[in-house]
Design a protein around this motif. Structure first.
Motif, PDB file in Angstrom:
ATOM      1  N   PHE A  14      -7.719  45.578  54.190  1.00  0.00           N
ATOM      2  CA  PHE A  14      -7.285  46.898  54.651  1.00  0.00           C
ATOM      3  C   PHE A  14      -6.679  46.826  56.054  1.00  0.00           C
ATOM      4  O   PHE A  14      -5.579  47.316  56.302  1.00  0.00           O
ATOM      5  CB  PHE A  14      -8.471  47.867  54.639  1.00  0.00           C
ATOM      6  N   PHE A  15      -7.391  46.173  56.968  1.00  0.00           N
ATOM      7  CA  PHE A  15      -6.889  46.076  58.337  1.00  0.00           C
ATOM      8  C   PHE A  15      -5.670  45.160  58.420  1.00  0.00           C
ATOM      9  O   PHE A  15      -4.744  45.405  59.204  1.00  0.00           O
ATOM     10  CB  PHE A  15      -7.990  45.592  59.278  1.00  0.00           C
ATOM     11  N   ARG A  18      -2.663  47.153  57.303  1.00  0.00           N
ATOM     12  CA  ARG A  18      -2.227  48.149  58.290  1.00  0.00           C
ATOM     13  C   ARG A  18      -1.361  47.505  59.369  1.00  0.00           C
ATOM     14  O   ARG A  18      -0.351  48.064  59.793  1.00  0.00           O
ATOM     15  CB  ARG A  18      -3.446  48.818  58.944  1.00  0.00           C
ATOM     16  N   LYS A  19      -1.760  46.314  59.796  1.00  0.00           N
ATOM     17  CA  LYS A  19      -0.992  45.612  60.823  1.00  0.00           C
ATOM     18  C   LYS A  19       0.206  44.897  60.207  1.00  0.00           C
ATOM     19  O   LYS A  19       1.290  44.843  60.789  1.00  0.00           O
ATOM     20  CB  LYS A  19      -1.897  44.597  61.534  1.00  0.00           C
ATOM     21  N   LEU A 348      -1.920  47.989  48.630  1.00  0.00           N
ATOM     22  CA  LEU A 348      -2.382  47.903  50.026  1.00  0.00           C
ATOM     23  C   LEU A 348      -1.658  46.791  50.793  1.00  0.00           C
ATOM     24  O   LEU A 348      -1.276  46.969  51.946  1.00  0.00           O
ATOM     25  CB  LEU A 348      -3.892  47.671  50.071  1.00  0.00           C
TER      26      LEU A 348
END
Length: 438
Positions: A14-15, A18-19, A348
């Protein structure tokens, strides 16, 4: 402990998503460190074969781009599109699929978008229809191209199961192509007609739509481009033929046992030779090969393979008993769940390669049938779901009529319907073909 460690992987994905970019692969390395130093899990071996296949393929594709080969392919595409412009909604996606299949990269579609937009406007066709389908088609072909990073990873993972490149392509090619055709046919009347679209009429009234005669003259095809395309396609053909016919690969007898040259080694050797020949006969500027967008995308895929696939394999090593006793029973009872999970992860990560590297080792550890894994693998083409991927944003900017767009509720964007039709069709068809072949 299984669910806690799985939660760690989900949070890292997930992180990382995002990046984006290289950070995702680096977080995979963090996951490896957590499993080893905190949970004391024995590390799995890094996916060296997968990384080397990607490197060899990307070197050949990058040499092709530097020599002007991709530009020549675009030139051919323009000729094909202009032969039947009124059927562009169906023809453009098929050509986009074909070019990605041949080159192993969806980046080739960017060069086709201005041509598709121009021909659609000239023939009073809503550009959203061919453009959105072409974007999805260019991504669908990644899971059937023998020289894409995602397929390279799949070859390495499926080889121990006795499933070779020939079987993968025999399943994936018709599945993805049928998805492209079905989507194009079902969306041939999607949205308002161009003459009734308020955004198009507004831009037309304000003089924002550029007429064909106002556009700059097209660039000439570089010398050596044709030779580089021929050499690259011969390399792809050689890989496919050797994948289909094992007896064409060299073999050695040691200790009474015959060992055939593996497909990973075969692909690596052929692509390195192919890149060399392209440099000799295509004569690209050597310094541009490692600086081009294709090599950069390939380097990113290698970083992701290094971190993400290593993390997944290490996690599986530590939880093999639990997976076989509990999780495998659930997924074997409901195999469609694997496709859903792959779709979510792909949405994602917005990367077919990264999703393949994360999910396929887990699917193999679940002891699922090979045809179920390959069928579910078709769902990794989900980077359109959240319209933040570069190809979606590029398509919106190239549609000068303003018909390709992101809706008020974000998810009601131009790519959702053709994307879901493609994904569902490909998963079902691949699973059915695989159940017969394997």
């Amino acid at each position: 402990m299984f669910w806690f460690q799985l939660l760690i992987i989900i949070l890292l994905i997930f992180f990382g998503a995002r990046k984006g970019d290289v950070f995702m692969g680096l977080l995979g390395g963090v996951g490896v460190a957590i499993f080893i130093f905190i949970f004391h899990v024995q590390p799995a071996a890094p996916p060296i074969d997968v990384m080397l296949i990607i490197l060899a393929v990307v070197l050949a594709a990058s040499a092709l781009q530097s020599s002007g080969g991709l530009h020549f392919l675009v030139h051919l595409a323009e000729k094909m599109l202009k032969k039947s412009p009124k059927n562009i909604t169906i023809i453009a996606p098929i050509i986009s699929w074909l070019f990605t299949f041949m080159s192993g990269t969806g980046h080739v579609v960017y060069s086709l978008l201005p041509i598709i937009n121009e021909l659609a406007l000239e023939n009073k066709i809503r550009p959203e229809r061919p453009i959105s389908n072409s974007i999805i088609a260019s991504q669908q072909a990644i899971t059937c191209s023998p020289v894409s990073a995602a397929t390279a990873a799949m070859i390495g993972f499926m080889a121990p199961l006795g499933v070779g490149l020939g079987t993968i392509l025999t399943i994936a090619i018709p599945a993805t192509l049928l998805g492209v055709v079905v989507s194009a046919v079902l969306t041939i009347r999607k949205g308002k007609e161009l003459a009734e679209d308020p955004e198009y009429l507004r831009r037309l009234a304000e003089g924002l739509i550029v007429k064909p005669e106002q556009k700059t003259e097209k660039q000439a095809v570089p010398k050596g481009a044709k030779a580089s395309v021929v050499l690259f396609l011969l390399g792809v053909l050689a890989i496919v033929i050797m994948g289909l016919f094992n007896n064409l690969r060299p073999s050695w007898v040691q200790g009474g046992e015959t060992t055939i040259l593996s497909m990973p080694y075969t692909i690596e050797i052929i692509m390195l030779v192919c890149a060399t020949l392209i440099i000799i006969f295509g004569r690209p500027a050597i310094e541009t090969i490692l600086n081009g967008p294709i090599f950069r995308a390939g380097a990113l895929a290698m970083v992701c393979a290094f971190g993400l696939a290593w993390m997944s394999s290490t996690f599986i090593n530590g939880q093999t008993a639990f997976i076989q006793e509990h999780v495998a029973t659930i997924v074997n009872s409901y195999p469609w769940m694997l496709a859903v999970i792959m779709f979510i992860v792909a949405a994602l990560t917005t990367s077919q390669g990264a999703t393949t590297l994360i999910m396929v080792p887990i699917a193999i550890a679940l002891d699922l049938p090979a045809y179920v894994i390959i069928g579910a693998w078709m769902a990794v083409n989900a980077n359109y779901f959240l319209p933040v991927a570069s190809q979606c944003l590029a398509a919106i900017s190239f549609d000068t009529a303003g018909t390709t767009k992101i809706g008020r509720f974000v998810l009601n964007h131009s790519f959702m319907i053709p994307g879901l039709i493609n994904t569902l069709t490909s998963v079902v068809v691949a699973t059915l073909i695989g159940s017969v072949l394997i």
